[in-house]
Write a protein that holds these residues in place. Structure first.
Motif, PDB file in Angstrom:
ATOM      1  N   LEU A   1       1.855  11.263   5.192  1.00  0.00           N
ATOM      2  CA  LEU A   1       2.548  10.292   4.351  1.00  0.00           C
ATOM      3  C   LEU A   1       3.215  10.985   3.173  1.00  0.00           C
ATOM      4  CD1 LEU A   1       3.099   7.263   3.719  1.00  0.00           C
ATOM      5  CD2 LEU A   1       0.980   7.274   2.399  1.00  0.00           C
ATOM      6  N   ALA A   2       2.487  11.854   2.490  1.00  0.00           N
ATOM      7  CA  ALA A   2       3.044  12.552   1.330  1.00  0.00           C
ATOM      8  C   ALA A   2       4.194  13.463   1.733  1.00  0.00           C
ATOM      9  CB  ALA A   2       1.943  13.363   0.641  1.00  0.00           C
TER      10      ALA A   2
ATOM     11  N   VAL B   1      10.303   4.740  -0.210  1.00  0.00           N
ATOM     12  CA  VAL B   1       9.606   4.046  -1.294  1.00  0.00           C
ATOM     13  C   VAL B   1       8.140   3.895  -0.919  1.00  0.00           C
ATOM     14  CG1 VAL B   1       9.475   1.968  -2.697  1.00  0.00           C
ATOM     15  CG2 VAL B   1      11.702   2.789  -1.897  1.00  0.00           C
ATOM     16  N   LEU B   2       7.256   4.405  -1.777  1.00  0.00           N
ATOM     17  CA  LEU B   2       5.821   4.272  -1.554  1.00  0.00           C
ATOM     18  C   LEU B   2       5.325   2.940  -2.105  1.00  0.00           C
ATOM     19  CD1 LEU B   2       4.500   7.856  -2.371  1.00  0.00           C
ATOM     20  CD2 LEU B   2       4.284   6.682  -0.183  1.00  0.00           C
TER      21      LEU B   2
ATOM     22  N   PRO C   1      14.302   4.372   4.569  1.00  0.00           N
ATOM     23  CA  PRO C   1      15.565   3.635   4.460  1.00  0.00           C
ATOM     24  C   PRO C   1      15.992   2.912   5.735  1.00  0.00           C
ATOM     25  CG  PRO C   1      15.761   5.771   3.395  1.00  0.00           C
ATOM     26  CD  PRO C   1      14.438   5.764   4.091  1.00  0.00           C
ATOM     27  N   ASP C   2      15.541   3.371   6.904  1.00  0.00           N
ATOM     28  CA  ASP C   2      15.946   2.715   8.150  1.00  0.00           C
ATOM     29  C   ASP C   2      15.042   1.543   8.529  1.00  0.00           C
ATOM     30  OD1 ASP C   2      13.633   3.960   8.958  1.00  0.00           O
ATOM     31  OD2 ASP C   2      14.522   5.044  10.646  1.00  0.00           O
ATOM     32  N   GLY C   3      14.119   1.173   7.630  1.00  0.00           N
ATOM     33  CA  GLY C   3      13.239   0.053   7.909  1.00  0.00           C
ATOM     34  C   GLY C   3      11.938   0.434   8.583  1.00  0.00           C
TER      35      GLY C   3
ATOM     36  N   ALA D   1       0.532  -5.589   5.490  1.00  0.00           N
ATOM     37  CA  ALA D   1       1.352  -5.621   4.278  1.00  0.00           C
ATOM     38  C   ALA D   1       2.733  -5.046   4.526  1.00  0.00           C
ATOM     39  CB  ALA D   1       0.649  -4.856   3.154  1.00  0.00           C
ATOM     40  N   ALA D   2       2.795  -3.969   5.313  1.00  0.00           N
ATOM     41  CA  ALA D   2       4.094  -3.377   5.631  1.00  0.00           C
ATOM     42  C   ALA D   2       4.945  -4.330   6.454  1.00  0.00           C
ATOM     43  CB  ALA D   2       3.885  -2.059   6.381  1.00  0.00           C
ATOM     44  N   LEU D   3       4.338  -5.026   7.393  1.00  0.00           N
ATOM     45  CA  LEU D   3       5.082  -6.009   8.183  1.00  0.00           C
ATOM     46  C   LEU D   3       5.544  -7.167   7.307  1.00  0.00           C
ATOM     47  CD1 LEU D   3       2.913  -6.143  11.434  1.00  0.00           C
ATOM     48  CD2 LEU D   3       5.035  -4.881  11.057  1.00  0.00           C
TER      49      LEU D   3
END
Length: 360
Positions: A46-47, A57-58, A80-82, A116-118
Motif C-alpha cells: 500500500l505504501a 489518495v490514502l 486515479p482510475d477508480g 468502505a472503499a466500495l
C-alpha cells in the motif's frame, strides 16, 4: 532508479528509497534520481504504490475489527482510475495481535475496509494478501461484506478458522457484489488451500498453531470449500490463511503474482527504459529473492532492458551479491537499529563506486 522493497520490520520501501537517494546525492548531487519503491503484494505494498502513483489518495477507516477483535484503523488507497488498493496486513496482520490466537483470529477488519472503499465509489479492487494473522479462509472478510455462514441450527458462526468445522450452510443473499472492474488478489505464494502444502499446514505454525490446531484449521477450511465451491487447488488459494481461496470462490477474484503486478502498477518498465542504473534491495538477499519477490522482479526487468543493477540488503546469504547494511554498520544489530542511516551510507557508497567507474 531506486526501487527497494521494504526491509521487513525495520523500514518501509518509500523511506528506504529516500535514504538511498539522500546518500547518493551526498556524493553525486547532479545525478537525476527516480524513486520507485517496490513491493511483492505483502506488507508495504500500500505504501509503495501510494507513494509512486500521482493522484493516489490514502483513506483511513477507523473502528475496524482487528484480528483479535480489538479495534484498529483500516486504510486503503484510491487511485486515479477508480481502483482501490487494500493491504490485508493493515487491519488483519499478525503484528496486530497481542498474543497468538490461531483458532479465533479473523480477517473481518479487511472486509470492513473493503466495504468502505466500495462505499467511496471504488470501481475496481486490488487486495494484497501478505502478513495475515488468521487461517479463516477469508470468512471474516466475506462476513463483513454480507456473506452468512451458519451452523446446523441456523446460528451465525463466530469469527475464526476453528468455527468453520461447524459450518452447515452458506447464504450469499446479502453478499455485496464485486465491483464492476473486478477484483485482483496479489500474493507472493503459490500454496493451495488444503493439505500438507496448504494454508494451515504451512503457515498455521507461524501464527501460533500447534499440530492439533493445524489439523482443526485444515478441516475447517475443507468444510468451507465444500460449501463455497471454487478451486481450492488453485495456486495462491492458501494465501493469507486461505483468504485467496475465499475471495476467488465467493467473488470471482483473480489471483496474480504480486511482484509482477506491482511492477506494472508502478510503470517499472517505462522507468527502466530511461535508466542507467537501478538499485533495489530488501532485508535479506538469498536464493528465494529471485523467485517471485520484489527484488527478483526488478533484477529480471532490468536485465530485459539492459540496465545495470545493484542490490542493497540488510544481510546476504551470498557473499558479494549485495552491498549489506550489516557490513557497513559493523553488525546486524546496528544495521537494524538505524536502517535509514546505513541505507544513506549504502547510497553514498554506490555513488562513489559509480564516480570511480566513470573516471576510469
Amino acid at each position: 532508479m531506486l526501487a527497494p522493497d521494504s526491509f521487513k520490520g525495520t523500514i518501509d520501501a518509500p523511506d528506504a528509497a529516500r535514504a538511498l537517494a539522500d546518500g547518493w546525492r551526498s556524493v553525486r548531487p547532479g545525478d537525476e534520481l527516480l524513486a520507485r519503491p517496490m513491493a511483492d503484494g505483502g506488507e508495504g505494498t500500500l505504501a509503495a504504490v501510494a507513494a509512486a502513483t500521482p493522484g493516489a489518495v490514502l483513506h483511513e477507516v477507523p473502528g475496524c475489527t482487528g484480528p483479535d477483535g480489538r479495534p484498529v484503523t483500516g486504510r486503503y488507497a484510491l487511485l486515479p482510475d477508480g481502483t482501490a488498493l487494500v493491504e490485508l496486513a493493515v487491519a488483519s496482520g499478525l503484528p496486530l495481535m497481542a498474543r497468538p490466537a490461531p483458532l479465533t483470529a479473523t480477517t473481518r477488519g479487511t472486509g470492513e475496509t473493503v466495504a468502505a472503499a466500495l462505499d467511496a465509489g471504488a470501481r475496481r479492487l486490488i487486495v494484497t494478501l501478505g502478513g495475515s494473522a488468521s487461517t479463516d479462509g477469508g470468512a471474516g472478510l466475506l462476513s463483513a461484506l454480507g456473506l452468512r455462514l451458519t451452523d446446523a441450527d441456523g446460528r451465525d458462526l463466530p469469527d475464526g478458522g476453528s468455527s468453520l468445522t461447524a459450518a452447515a450452510r452458506v447464504d450469499r443473499g446479502a453478499l455485496r457484489p464485486a465491483p464492476a472492474g473486478g477484483v485482483l488478489l496479489l500474493t507472493d505464494v503459490t500454496n493451495p488451500l488444503l493439505g500438507p502444502d496448504g494454508a494451515a499446514a504451512v503457515y498455521g505454525p507461524q501464527k501460533g498453531a500447534d499440530p492439533a490446531q493445524v489439523d482443526l484449521l485444515d478441516r475447517g477450511l475443507a468444510r468451507l470449500a465444500d460449501l463455497l465451491g471454487g478451486d481450492p487447488e488453485q495456486p495462491g488459494a492458501g494465501a493469507a490463511g486461505g483468504t485467496g481461496y475465499g475471495l476467488a470462490a465467493a467473488w470471482g477474484a483473480a489471483i496474480a503474482p504480486g511482484a509482477a503486478a506491482v511492477a506494472d502498477l508502478l510503470g517499472l518498465d517505462a522507468a527502466l527504459a530511461g535508466a542507467d542504473l537501478v538499485v533495489t534491495g530488501e532485508g535479506r538477499f538469498d536464493a528465494t529473492s529471485l523467485r517471485g519477490k520484489a527484488v527478483g522482479e526488478v533484477l529480471t526487468r532490468a536485465g530485459r532492458h539492459g540496465v545495470r543493477a545493484a542490490v542493497v540488503a540488510g544481510e546476504s546469504a551470498e557473499p558479494g551479491a549485495a552491498l549489506t547494511l550489516t557490513a557497513l554498520a559493523g553488525s546486524a544489530h546496528a544495521a537494524r537499529t538505524d536502517p535509514a542511516r546505513w541505507l544513506h551510507a549504502a547510497g553514498a557508497e554506490l555513488a562513489a563506486r559509480a564516480a570511480r567507474a566513470a573516471d576510469r
